[in-house]
Design an enzyme around this catalytic site. Structure first.
Site, PDB file in Angstrom:
ATOM      1  N   ASP A 136      35.210  44.915 -36.543  1.00  9.29           N
ATOM      2  CA  ASP A 136      35.703  45.781 -35.336  1.00  9.29           C
ATOM      3  C   ASP A 136      36.818  45.141 -34.887  1.00  9.29           C
ATOM      4  OD1 ASP A 136      35.082  47.906 -33.643  1.00  9.29           O
ATOM      5  OD2 ASP A 136      34.363  46.596 -32.489  1.00  9.29           O
ATOM      6  N   LYS A 138      36.932  48.866 -39.155  1.00 10.48           N
ATOM      7  CA  LYS A 138      37.542  49.677 -38.493  1.00 10.48           C
ATOM      8  C   LYS A 138      38.779  49.154 -37.871  1.00 10.48           C
ATOM      9  CE  LYS A 138      33.506  50.207 -35.355  1.00 10.48           C
ATOM     10  NZ  LYS A 138      32.791  50.450 -34.162  1.00 10.48           N
ATOM     11  N   PHE A 191      31.168  54.854 -33.170  1.00  8.42           N
ATOM     12  CA  PHE A 191      30.075  53.759 -33.251  1.00  8.42           C
ATOM     13  C   PHE A 191      28.905  54.310 -34.349  1.00  8.42           C
ATOM     14  CE2 PHE A 191      26.219  51.772 -31.974  1.00  8.42           C
ATOM     15  CZ  PHE A 191      26.365  50.414 -31.914  1.00  8.42           C
ATOM     16  N   ASP A 242      22.454  48.516 -35.736  1.00 12.39           N
ATOM     17  CA  ASP A 242      21.454  49.118 -34.816  1.00 12.39           C
ATOM     18  C   ASP A 242      22.284  49.601 -33.715  1.00 12.39           C
ATOM     19  OD1 ASP A 242      22.515  46.362 -34.024  1.00 12.39           O
ATOM     20  OD2 ASP A 242      21.026  46.483 -32.533  1.00 12.39           O
TER      21      ASP A 242
HETATM   22  P1  5GP Z   1      34.064  42.440 -34.014  1.00 15.52           P
HETATM   23  O1  5GP Z   1      33.778  41.118 -33.459  1.00 15.52           O
HETATM   24  O2  5GP Z   1      34.436  42.277 -35.172  1.00 15.52           O
HETATM   25  O3  5GP Z   1      34.294  43.213 -32.761  1.00 15.52           O
HETATM   26  O4  5GP Z   1      32.480  43.118 -33.957  1.00 15.52           O
HETATM   27  C1  5GP Z   1      31.672  42.814 -35.339  1.00 15.52           C
HETATM   28  C2  5GP Z   1      30.285  43.178 -35.042  1.00 15.52           C
HETATM   29  O5  5GP Z   1      30.099  44.208 -33.888  1.00 15.52           O
HETATM   30  C3  5GP Z   1      29.565  43.577 -36.094  1.00 15.52           C
HETATM   31  O6  5GP Z   1      28.826  42.692 -36.770  1.00 15.52           O
HETATM   32  C4  5GP Z   1      28.378  44.552 -35.578  1.00 15.52           C
HETATM   33  O7  5GP Z   1      27.324  43.901 -35.233  1.00 15.52           O
HETATM   34  C5  5GP Z   1      29.053  45.062 -34.051  1.00 15.52           C
HETATM   35  N1  5GP Z   1      29.612  46.364 -34.266  1.00 15.52           N
HETATM   36  C6  5GP Z   1      30.834  46.730 -34.430  1.00 15.52           C
HETATM   37  N2  5GP Z   1      31.233  47.958 -34.415  1.00 15.52           N
HETATM   38  C7  5GP Z   1      29.699  48.756 -34.521  1.00 15.52           C
HETATM   39  C8  5GP Z   1      29.355  49.910 -34.844  1.00 15.52           C
HETATM   40  O8  5GP Z   1      29.876  50.751 -35.016  1.00 15.52           O
HETATM   41  N3  5GP Z   1      27.818  50.144 -34.868  1.00 15.52           N
HETATM   42  C9  5GP Z   1      27.102  48.736 -34.856  1.00 15.52           C
HETATM   43  N4  5GP Z   1      25.847  49.102 -35.000  1.00 15.52           N
HETATM   44  N5  5GP Z   1      27.666  47.757 -34.412  1.00 15.52           N
HETATM   45  C10 5GP Z   1      28.878  47.589 -34.570  1.00 15.52           C
END
Ligand code: 5GP
Length: 187
Positions: A105, A133, A158, A165
């Site tokens: 993300d 994303k 999301f 989850d």
């Molecule tokens: P980042 O550090 O890249 O912002 O976030 C990664 C983590 O955020 C992922 O491993 C996941 O656990 C959570 N995450 C990010 N986007 C989503 C989403 O759309 N749905 C869910 N369930 N978790 C997300």
């Protein structure tokens, strides 16, 4: 209790088909990996468990499996800096590391993990993620957090299901669904 609305994003069949393709691609890229220094596949807990189980079973190269725990989301909102729990005990020196992630993300989590493993002397570090994303990536991580293997690129939504989850619910959904939480009026 969560009272949300769901819309279908990717069916179970689509995800499985894509994982088969990714496993073949990874196997090709790591062909020649020796038995005495296998690919170190690190599954991020808990979201990537189903994705990594299917992906690993499709690999045809020697590999060793371990787990990472990185907590970064609370509800549909990032919790701030990722908290890196299990990685400290994994010896990555001289290893080819494949991190298996559910979704990338902002890129913060993978940045933290990659920096940590790079500091600890991993030979190479790649990322396989079920979903990406890219529109959400922090500006300063756009060049550095670029997953090597991506199941599907998706817009800023999301999602739940296939291990993902919402406050520990919906991981077991067989399809990848977009989740619109009813009570979350700020989004
Ligand atoms: P980042 O550090 O890249 O912002 O976030 C990664 C983590 O955020 C992922 O491993 C996941 O656990 C959570 N995450 C990010 N986007 C989503 C989403 O759309 N749905 C869910 N369930 N978790 C997300």
């Amino acid at each position: 209790m969560n009272n949300g609305r769901f819309t279908l994003l990717k069916t179970n069949e689509e995800v499985k088909k894509r994982i088969t393709e990714l496993a073949a691609e990874i196997s090709r890229d790591y062909a020649g990996t020796p038995e005495d220094n296998p690919l170190l596949v690190l599954c991020t807990l808990r979201g990537a468990i189903f994705f990594s189980a299917d992906l690993i079973r499709g690999l045809t190269v020697p590999c060793e499996i371990n787990f990472l725990k990185v907590q970064s989301y609370q509800g549909t909102r990032p919790a701030g800096s990722p908290i890196f729990e299990l990685g400290e005990r994994i010896d990555v020196r001289g290893r080819d590391v494949l991190i298996v992630e559910d979704i990338v993300d902002t890129g913060q989590t993978m940045d933290t993990v990659m920096q940590n493993f790079s500091d600890k002397g991993a030979n190479s570090i790649r990322i396989a993620t079920m979903l990406d994303k890219p529109s959400r990536r922090y500006e300063h991580l756009k060049e550095t957090v670029v997953p090597d293997y991506i199941g599907f690129e998706i817009p800023d939504l999301f999602v739940v299901g296939w291990g993902l989850d919402y406050n520990e619910d919906y991981r077991m959904l067989p399809d990848i669904m977009v989740y619109h939480p009813e009570e979350d009026t700020e989004s």
